[in-house]
Design an enzyme around this catalytic site. Structure first.
Site, PDB file in Angstrom:
ATOM      1  N   CYS A 143       0.810  -1.232   0.000  1.00 19.15           N
ATOM      2  CA  CYS A 143       0.000   0.000   0.000  1.00 19.15           C
ATOM      3  C   CYS A 143       0.834   1.267   0.000  1.00 19.15           C
ATOM      4  O   CYS A 143       0.329   2.334  -0.336  1.00 19.15           O
ATOM      5  CB  CYS A 143      -0.958   0.003   1.191  1.00 19.15           C
ATOM      6  SG  CYS A 143      -0.152   0.291   2.780  1.00 19.15           S
TER       7      CYS A 143
ATOM      8  N   CYS B   8      -8.336  11.684   4.137  1.00 18.38           N
ATOM      9  CA  CYS B   8      -8.174  11.123   5.492  1.00 18.38           C
ATOM     10  C   CYS B   8      -6.741  11.284   5.968  1.00 18.38           C
ATOM     11  O   CYS B   8      -6.479  11.333   7.162  1.00 18.38           O
ATOM     12  CB  CYS B   8      -8.612   9.663   5.550  1.00 18.38           C
ATOM     13  SG  CYS B   8      -7.337   8.464   5.102  1.00 18.38           S
TER      14      CYS B   8
ATOM     15  N   CYS C 180      -4.340   4.945  -2.437  1.00 23.90           N
ATOM     16  CA  CYS C 180      -5.174   5.920  -1.731  1.00 23.90           C
ATOM     17  C   CYS C 180      -6.612   5.482  -1.907  1.00 23.90           C
ATOM     18  O   CYS C 180      -7.011   5.133  -3.017  1.00 23.90           O
ATOM     19  CB  CYS C 180      -4.951   7.317  -2.312  1.00 23.90           C
ATOM     20  SG  CYS C 180      -6.125   8.528  -1.653  1.00 23.90           S
TER      21      CYS C 180
ATOM     22  N   LEU D 296      19.169 -16.321   2.197  1.00 19.74           N
ATOM     23  CA  LEU D 296      19.908 -15.163   1.690  1.00 19.74           C
ATOM     24  C   LEU D 296      18.883 -14.111   1.273  1.00 19.74           C
ATOM     25  O   LEU D 296      17.890 -14.450   0.636  1.00 19.74           O
ATOM     26  CB  LEU D 296      20.749 -15.553   0.471  1.00 19.74           C
ATOM     27  CG  LEU D 296      22.167 -16.096   0.737  1.00 19.74           C
ATOM     28  CD1 LEU D 296      22.127 -17.328   1.598  1.00 19.74           C
ATOM     29  CD2 LEU D 296      22.864 -16.399  -0.583  1.00 19.74           C
TER      30      LEU D 296
ATOM     31  N   GLU E 296     -22.108   9.695  -0.452  1.00 21.54           N
ATOM     32  CA  GLU E 296     -22.474   8.435  -1.107  1.00 21.54           C
ATOM     33  C   GLU E 296     -22.994   8.575  -2.537  1.00 21.54           C
ATOM     34  O   GLU E 296     -22.730   7.708  -3.373  1.00 21.54           O
ATOM     35  CB  GLU E 296     -23.526   7.708  -0.254  1.00 21.54           C
ATOM     36  CG  GLU E 296     -22.974   7.217   1.057  1.00 21.54           C
ATOM     37  CD  GLU E 296     -24.070   6.788   2.022  1.00 21.54           C
ATOM     38  OE1 GLU E 296     -24.130   5.595   2.342  1.00 21.54           O
ATOM     39  OE2 GLU E 296     -24.869   7.643   2.439  1.00 21.54           O
TER      40      GLU E 296
END
Length: 1368
Positions: A61, A126, A162, A292, A1304
């Site tokens: 993310c 946000c 995002c 490794l 919405e």
């Protein structure tokens, strides 16, 4: 880079150092021993640098992005690059400089231009992902000598996700650092405002683009518009600097010599950093099973997610022999530790320097690497790591095999052997290396004249995604007379077997054959038997994967044929209509516009102000729940979860947990002090399962320990015995078993449906069903709560990431047996919610409260991404069964709809979600006769919950499906059918509400004109006639979204306003800031009410002890309600101070309130608001559930690749009626963010559960539980052209200052992309004579798109009515 000579090697390797060091933001840190298990992120956050966020823990993310700088002695310059701190082992950055977002700029020292630009462009909502984006661009700019191109900037952000903004404002903010000219903006935004102003596409503010700054007199804000940022200086050590406060590379690290490391970690973990190949081989001999690593991008995930306990780790990143890059006469030798970014840069360089025929393989690798992971992963992941991991879906291994690469392998005695890449992979994650061997390097040969190498990959998402199927193909042609004959060939696939495989029979078939249509047909036949995928193959999508093997080869054939056409004339040239099949995807720079008017009201309302917290968010100074410092005696919690979908608990053995390191306590149902019964509407859940579990992921208990890792470790040691019971895992299962939640069936009626169907009015009747997929919220900040007691448990306080602090207060008081007055929940801000933190966050806080209360110690519970996705519920999947009657002209007369949603194992909000879907099942269409029967299904899956749209989008999607089917039946365009059936002013809904102030037709018509729909559709049809394998589609979709909570009592809001004697105002209200700008809008209303500047108003947090009994921040109604409540409080105070104000003129608001204070006037008020004139009676199914409606319409044009199912959105235009916006910049941000989130729902994001459709997943388990398997839209998925317009001159009389709700309603607008895809598929199907209607489920993933485009490559595997499986 080559092997170092002895002198340099000696110089670089000093004696054992006294201490391991690291510089962080210019500060020297000594790294103690014992921290080998720490990631860089653990270290930074423990050190208080919480700007770097934990978003997923798997590098998927980008929220944890930081910049790492180290001095490369050979190149004599500093390397600056971005990395995922969540995967970077702490000791791997020893001797380096790490810069976090805090080191870039802050409010006290001043913001960096990157941060300032993002603020101005409204690019942080946000704010949780913001520091990661800042750091990705910062690392690119620091490492670039000249400004990067726009393409490079977008590429640098491929590893950052995002969920709020829709990416457009971020791109706009960052493109001012590119080397493009100002001409970029010309002609994009002819956006007329009231006074003929313009909106800057870069900032979204009114300005005169081209001038240096614009002064907004109302906010005293300087707005940087067309300013192009250029570096002030560049040096080989410090890179590019953009400010004089830029942190330099620490001089000590320039002088410091690299030294070997031998350090330890938890549980006996050993960490080595050898500096010579000899040391590596000695360690390998000592520890044959050692791991490794270079970038830790695979091992880190294995240790964290798969819990594989590796004991010895060797970092080989600094071993010269493993880092060679030699360009030789016979090819390129690439050291096994070479980073993928270095490899990509080398290939790009080589392609410009060598003859074109030699670099065919290099070009294939460049294309494949471009889509390989994100930039942060490529910066650290090594070639050898990718090879030796031997993933069956490795993007590079099929290419190494096809290109004829050789692997050089060295053993512990120093002996080197060489093996062809095609013989190296033996089985699932097994390679041709013995326990005393390591991969030394790879030799990639140059291609010969007329030798062609091509890469192929199809994933769910283009950017940063693992392949579903990939391939590497090579053919070498010889000219024999007039024919081209295959002299050598190689065809290798990934994603079709447990390992990367060569199609050997196909290779044998090709060699010696003429390169023509006959060889193509023959090869495709051989391929079908050569690559065989079993029906039950892990990963599913078997038919799709089989078809891709053929599609890829067909594309390869076309591509090679086209290449040789350029050299010599051949008999069979590639038809022009086929050429688009071989055109590689190239994304043009984003073109976007935001068109709105500014209606100012007072000092602040109506102004496009930036988000109040944005300056804190871009600097990492904004605090989220998990950033809250742990009190000294604090404990971390982890949940004990069910592993069965339905079972009786027979016994619980917690002895292993109790003996685990750091263990402090474990608690089950018997330990709950109050009631163990919880639930959002009805108490049908248990906090801790006592006797039965009804889903995988149900909470059985909670463990607390001294660290987060120790708590998880202890929880994993709890052993539970079950008696398994039958499980219901889908809607169809539930219908068959009549498994419904009690009292959850609802019926709505209008007119007489049966009579209408029987009459001869209905000239046509259609019946069908629509499956609607679910969706994960994927808020960037996972669920988190910190709970502590006061006065020895007399009070309980908590800080929670929630949309409903009151719900947390209720749950915690209930399970602890305390009165609500003794429980306080505070929420400062949350990193995204989208409905997922409305109710499902409450049981998490309640679980953490139990140990905190019983032990009298603070407890923090923050869920890992996978656990969050598994247990916290998603958007409801739906099943709609419709019967629709209509006339031959397309007028709809009757709708009979049965609608089911998948609630999961508890009711939660599922009944309200179902009701909302029923309210919206007409979308915008006038239907005289309606019957809708809704049922809430009980299944053995985690309880589903609220998600942006709250059932409305599912109801509308079902409606648009039957509208589209009517259009096909009548051979009309869907847009015609829509227009014929539009509702208008005065229309009566099927639930009795009458439409008032309906702007649907106006929005639709303005959109239709702005996108020139009829002309574009003609162009699309013309394109489709001329292109066989690429098809385009267009669609226009309207929406009408009802605003209010459908439960009347929730439509209330409170606010507390305090005015201080310095003239500043503190507002506290019941709503939660989750990026939607609620606090900003409420503050604007308060500022305008008092006629003071916005910066005089502050909103700190949401707290249940300031404003009681607040409804959840949901239903898009928060701005309407809380701004009105705040205004009510402001008006009360204004009424009190009016007598003083009227006595004389005061020079300032501060002087006035001081005078009032001296007169003992109360400067505090509690405001309250209830939404008027609403109410619905479910006994009669009539009433007025909504205060008003928000209208919108969207146009989309897409292009699909019919051979692979890949698609991209070429254009999206969105028109919304938002009244007189309180803040148009924030509202545009909401529209863009909702559209892109909706795009995920309709086209990308697929939830896969262990059900009858996915038998390869354990029963009831969620397979898609992280960014690795669940794909939300990335920056690459946004439309090439993205235009948002707000309807002008339409005030909304029903809400504060004539505004409208925005959260919405725009979400459903993305269905225009879904129906445009369907239009394109119809054009593809018509090529093979399939012209009828067909079902297409959402999400329209590449699998669904490709398998719907019937052709000769799907025919061997599926019939024409094939329907890919979907978890509903």
């Amino acid at each position: 880079m080559g092997s170092l000579n002895k002198e340099e090697e000696m110089e670089q390797i000093a004696e054992e150092p006294k201490e391991a060091i690291l510089y962080v933001n210019g500060v020297r840190k000594v790294l103690p021993d014992g921290f080998a298990h720490f990631t860089l992120l653990d270290y930074l956050r423990d050190a208080g640098l919480t700007g770097t966020k934990l978003g997923c823990g798997e590098g998927g993310c980008g929220a944890c992005t930081v910049m790492v700088s180290h001095y490369d002695r050979k190149m004599k310059k500093c390397m600056h690059y971005s990395v995922n701190a969540c995967l970077t082992p702490l000791y791997s950055v020893e001797g380096m400089h790490v810069i976090t977002v805090e080191g870039v700029g802050n409010r006290k020292r001043g913001l960096h231009p990157i941060q300032e630009s993002l603020v101005r462009s409204h690019g942080s909502q946000c704010g949780f992902c913001t520091p990661g984006f800042i750091m990705s661009l910062y690392a690119l700019l620091r490492s670039s000598e000249t400004p990067p191109s726009e393409e490079q900037i977008e590429e640098s952000l491929a590893g950052n996700l995002c969920r709020c903004t829709g990416y457009r404002p971020i791109v706009d903010a960052f493109r001012v650092f590119s080397k493009t000219s100002d001409a970029l903006y010309a002609g994009i935004s002819s956006l007329s405002l009231q006074e003929g102003e313009f909106i800057c596409p870069s900032t979204g503010k009114p300005c005169s683009c081209g001038s240096k700054t614009v002064h907004d007199i109302d906010t005293n804000d300087q707005s940087i518009c067309s300013t192009r940022y250029k570096p002030l200086s560049y040096s080989e050590v410090d890179g590019s600097t953009y400010t004089d406060k830029e942190l330099i590379f620490p001089p000590e690290l320039l002088r410091r010599k690299l030294t070997p490391l031998n350090l330890s970690g938890l549980g006996g973990l050993k960490w080595y950093r050898p500096l010579t190949i000899k040391d590596v081989l000695e360690l390998k001999e000592k520890y044959p099973n050692v791991k490794l690593l270079v970038g830790n991008t695979e091992v880190g995930i294995e240790m964290r997610l798969k819990r594989i306990p590796y004991q010895v780790l060797i970092s080989v990143a600094h071993v010269p022999d493993l880092n060679i890059l030699n360009v030789k006469d016979d090819g390129i030798e690439i050291g096994a530790a070479v980073r993928l970014t270095e490899l990509l840069n080398l290939f790009r360089e080589v392609v410009t320097q060598r003859p074109a025929h030699e670099t065919s393989a290099c070009k294939a690798f460049i294309e494949q690497l471009k889509w390989f992971a994100g930039t942060q992963i490529r910066n650290v992941a090594s070639v050898g790591g990718n090879v030796c991991t031997a993933s069956p879906i490795s993007d590079l291994n099929p290419l190494w095999m096809a290109a004829g690469a050789k692997f050089r392998i060295i053993n512990c005695n120093g002996n080197i052997r060489t093996t062809p890449a095609e013989n190296f992979f033996l089985d699932y994650r097994k390679v041709d290396l013995t326990s005393n061997e390591i991969l030394l390097s790879i030799v990639l040969p140059w291609t010969r004249p007329f030798e062609y190498v091509k890469e192929f990959k199809q994933a769910h998402r283009r950017d940063d995604d693992i392949a579903i199927v990939n391939a590497g193909m090579r053919v070498c042609l010889e000219e024999k007379g007039e024919e081209w004959v295959v002299s050598d060939a190689s065809v290798a696939y990934g994603g079709v077997a447990p390992l990367s495989v060569c199609a050997t029979k196909t290779k044998e078939f090709l060699i010696g054959k003429e390169w023509n249509q006959d060889v193509l047909r023959g090869a495709l036949n051989v391929l079908r038997t050569d690559i065989v995928l079993k029906e039950d193959a892990p990963g599913g999508m078997v038919e799709f994967r089989r078809s891709l093997t053929l599609s890829f080869f067909f594309k390869f054939f076309l591509w090679v044929s086209h290449q040789i056409e350029g050299n010599k004339s051949i008999k069979e040239s590639v038809p022009l209509s086929h050429l688009s099949a071989i055109k590689s995807f190239h994304r043009p720079p984003l073109v976007a516009s935001q068109d709105y008017e500014i209606r100012k009201h007072g000092t602040s309302v109506g102004s496009p102000e930036v988000h109040l917290s944005s300056r804190l968010q871009v600097t990492g100074e904004a605090e989220y729940t998990d950033d809250t410092p742990m009190p000294p005696n604090g404990l971390h919690a982890a949940l004990v979860l069910s592993k069965k979908p339905h079972a009786r608990i027979l016994s619980i053995d917690d002895s292993g947990a109790k003996s685990s390191p750091g263990f402090a306590g474990i608690f089950f149902a018997k330990d709950v002090p109050g009631s163990n019964k919880i639930g959002s509407i009805v108490l049908d859940e248990e906090l801790f399962a006592s006797e039965f579990v009804t889903c995988v992921g149900q909470v059985i208990g909670i463990v607390v320990a001294d660290t987060h890792e120790n708590a998880k470790l202890a929880a994993g040691k709890v052993h539970i015995e079950y008696e398994e019971l039958p499980a219901i895992l889908s809607i169809e299962d539930a219908i068959g078993a009549k498994s419904f939640h009690p009292n959850s069936q609802k019926l709505m009626r209008k007119g007489d449906v049966d009579l209408c169907f029987q009459s001869d009015q209905c000239e046509k009747i259609i019946e069908g069903k629509v499956q609607v997929g679910g969706q994960e919220h994927f808020y960037l900040e996972t669920q988190s709560s910190l709970v502590w007691t006061m006065d020895s448990g007399n009070e309980v306080h908590m800080i929670s990431s929630t949309q409903s602090p009151r719900k947390h207060q209720v749950y915690v008081s209930h399970v602890l047996g305390l009165p609500m007055s003794k429980v306080v929940c505070k929420t400062k801000r949350i990193g995204g919610g989208f409905g997922g933190k409305e109710t499902r966050s409450a049981f998490i806080a309640a679980a953490a409260a139990v140990p905190s209360y019983l032990m009298n110690r603070p407890v923090k519970l923050t869920l890992d991404r996978d656990i969050d996705m598994i247990i916290s519920g998603q958007r409801h999947s739906f099943l709609g069964k419709y019967k629709v009657g209509f006339t031959n002209k397309g007028k709809v007369l009757a709708l009979d709809l049965q609608i089911y949603n998948n609630a999961g194992n508890s009711l939660d909000l599922s009944l309200a979600v179902l009701q909302c879907a029923m309210f919206h099942s007409d979308n915008v269409y006038e239907i005289p006769n309606v019957r809708i029967l809704g049922s809430v299904c009980f299944t053995n899956l985690p309880s589903n919950t609220a998600f942006r749209g709250f059932g409305g989008p599912q109801g509308m999607l079902i409606a648009e499906n039957w509208i589209q089917r009517i259009a096909l039946e009548l051979k009309k365009s869907p847009e015609q059918i829509r227009e014929i059936n539009f509702q208008g002013e005065g229309s009566i809904m099927h639930y009795g509400q009458q439409l008032e102030h309906c702007t649907l037709a106006q929005v639709w018509n303005e959109l239709k004109v702005s996108c020139d729909f009829l002309k574009v559709r003609e162009e699309v049809d013309e394109f489709n006639l001329q292109n066989r394998w690429k098809k385009r589609g267009v669609a226009m979709i309207p929406t009408k979204f009802g605003i209010s909570f459908t439960n009347k009592f929730l439509n209330q809001a409170g606010a507390l306003v305090n005015v201080y004697t310095d003239g500043t105002v503190l507002v506290t209200h019941g709503g939660v800031e989750m990026g939607q700008g609620l606090h900003t809008k409420v503050a604007q209303v308060a500022a305008s009410a008092f006629n003071i500047p916005l910066n005089s108003v502050f909103i700190s947090e949401t707290s249940t002890d300031k404003v009681p009994n607040a409804s959840p921040t949901a239903a898009s109604a928060s701005s309407d309600m809380y701004a009105a409540a705040a205004l009510d409080a402001c008006e009360q105070i204004k009424a009190r101070i009016e007598p003083i104000a009227s006595q004389r003129n005061f020079s300032s608001f501060a002087e006035l309130v001081t005078a009032c204070y001296l007169e003992r006037i109360d400067l505090s008020a509690h405001g309250f608001y209830i939404t008027p004139d609403i109410g619905f009676d479910w006994s009669t199914c009539k009433g007025k559930p909504f205060s008003y409606y928000t209208y919108g319409a969207a146009f989309a044009e897409v292009e699909i690749d019919t051979l692979t199912g890949d698609f991209h959105t070429r254009t999206a235009n969105v028109y919304m009626d938002l009244g007189y916006s309180l803040n148009p910049a924030i509202d545009v941000g909401q529209v863009e963010g909702a559209f892109i989130q909706g795009l995920g729902w309709v086209a990308l994001e697929e939830l896969k559960w262990g059900d009858a459709s996915h038998k390869w997943v354990p029963s009831g388990c969620l397979y898609t539980c992280g960014p690795g398997s669940y794909k939300i839209p990335s920056l690459n998925d946004i439309p090439f052209e993205f235009n948002v317009s707000l309807l002008k001159g339409n005030p909304n009389v029903k809400a504060i200052h004539s505004s409208k709700a925005v959260g919405e309603p725009p979400f459903f607008m993305a269905s225009s992309v879904f129906f445009a895809i369907k239009y394109a598929i119809l054009a593809a199907r018509a090529e093979t004579g399939h012209t009828g209607w067909f079902p297409l489920d959402n999400p329209a993933t590449p699998e669904r798109i490709r398998m719907a485009c019937l052709d000769e490559f799907t025919a061997p595997f599926v019939s024409s009515d094939f329907h890919p499986k979907l978890s509903v």
